[in-house]
Design an enzyme around this catalytic site. Sequence first.
Site, PDB file in Angstrom:
ATOM      1  NE  ARG A  50     -83.343  39.397 -58.512  1.00 24.30           N
ATOM      2  CZ  ARG A  50     -83.428  38.163 -58.960  1.00 24.30           C
ATOM      3  NH1 ARG A  50     -83.912  37.203 -58.200  1.00 24.30           N
ATOM      4  NH2 ARG A  50     -83.013  37.865 -60.157  1.00 24.30           N
ATOM      5  N   GLY A  51     -80.106  42.736 -54.255  1.00 24.48           N
ATOM      6  CA  GLY A  51     -79.377  42.546 -52.997  1.00 24.48           C
ATOM      7  C   GLY A  51     -79.542  43.645 -51.969  1.00 24.48           C
ATOM      8  CG  ASP A 108     -66.087  42.845 -56.115  1.00 23.48           C
ATOM      9  OD1 ASP A 108     -65.021  42.900 -55.516  1.00 23.48           O
ATOM     10  OD2 ASP A 108     -66.333  41.928 -56.924  1.00 23.48           O
ATOM     11  CB  THR A 109     -64.756  46.060 -59.741  1.00 19.75           C
ATOM     12  OG1 THR A 109     -66.075  46.108 -60.284  1.00 19.75           O
ATOM     13  CG2 THR A 109     -64.224  44.644 -59.757  1.00 19.75           C
ATOM     14  CG  ASP A 164     -77.223  36.160 -55.247  1.00 22.68           C
ATOM     15  OD1 ASP A 164     -76.653  37.262 -55.314  1.00 22.68           O
ATOM     16  OD2 ASP A 164     -77.378  35.417 -56.239  1.00 22.68           O
TER      17      ASP A 164
END
Length: 184
Positions: A50-51, A108-109, A164
């Site tokens: 969703r981000g 991120d990773t 979030d």
Amino acid sequence: MSSERGPDLPPVADRVLLDAGSIAERVRELGAAIAEDHAGEDLRLITVLRGGAMFLADLCRAVDASLQLDYMAVSSYVGGAPGAVRITKDLDDDIEGAAVIVVEDIIDTGLTLNYVLSMLRARKPASLGVCTLLDKDVRRIVDLPVTYRGFSIPDRFVIGYGLDLGGLYRNLPYVATVRDEAIL
Ligand code: IMP
């Protein structure tokens, strides 16, 4: 950028890393670069819910070119390979022959996105790129084709502008770092 503590900063956050104005300015630049690179192509901007939805909504309005939007959702496999995901909502449209850009809020990773890209590559798009607003590049485990990058950020957990913590704070108009003690 701003390091000021805004009046509405939630208690879990310690400072604003990127204010709304800086984000908007960078989004305009990214949109202009995408329009220039993909003029005349069958351009598709895709996000993984969703981000990324908030970034996609702003970014697509900054791209002055013909394009289509599509959305997918994934969830991690419990006990699967690192980054392995299954699709819980697939794209609505076929992407064969299209210029596809996956729009992400943060990498991120890179494991999740790497897996998503391999699934999309199998559908034979003409090109497949990535546009991420935030990149924690020091944490990268796999090499990814990040074509458009908004900001490189330090290795801190961040919230806001779609990101979030336990489902909350996606609606903050800025990106803020979370206090270490709030994520222990
Ligand atoms: P990766 O597979 O390690 O690249 O994980 C990427 C996903 O982890 C992102 O799409 C986010 O959902 C989540 N994530 C990573 N870092 C943060 C952060 O600082 N704040 C909020 N979510 C994060």
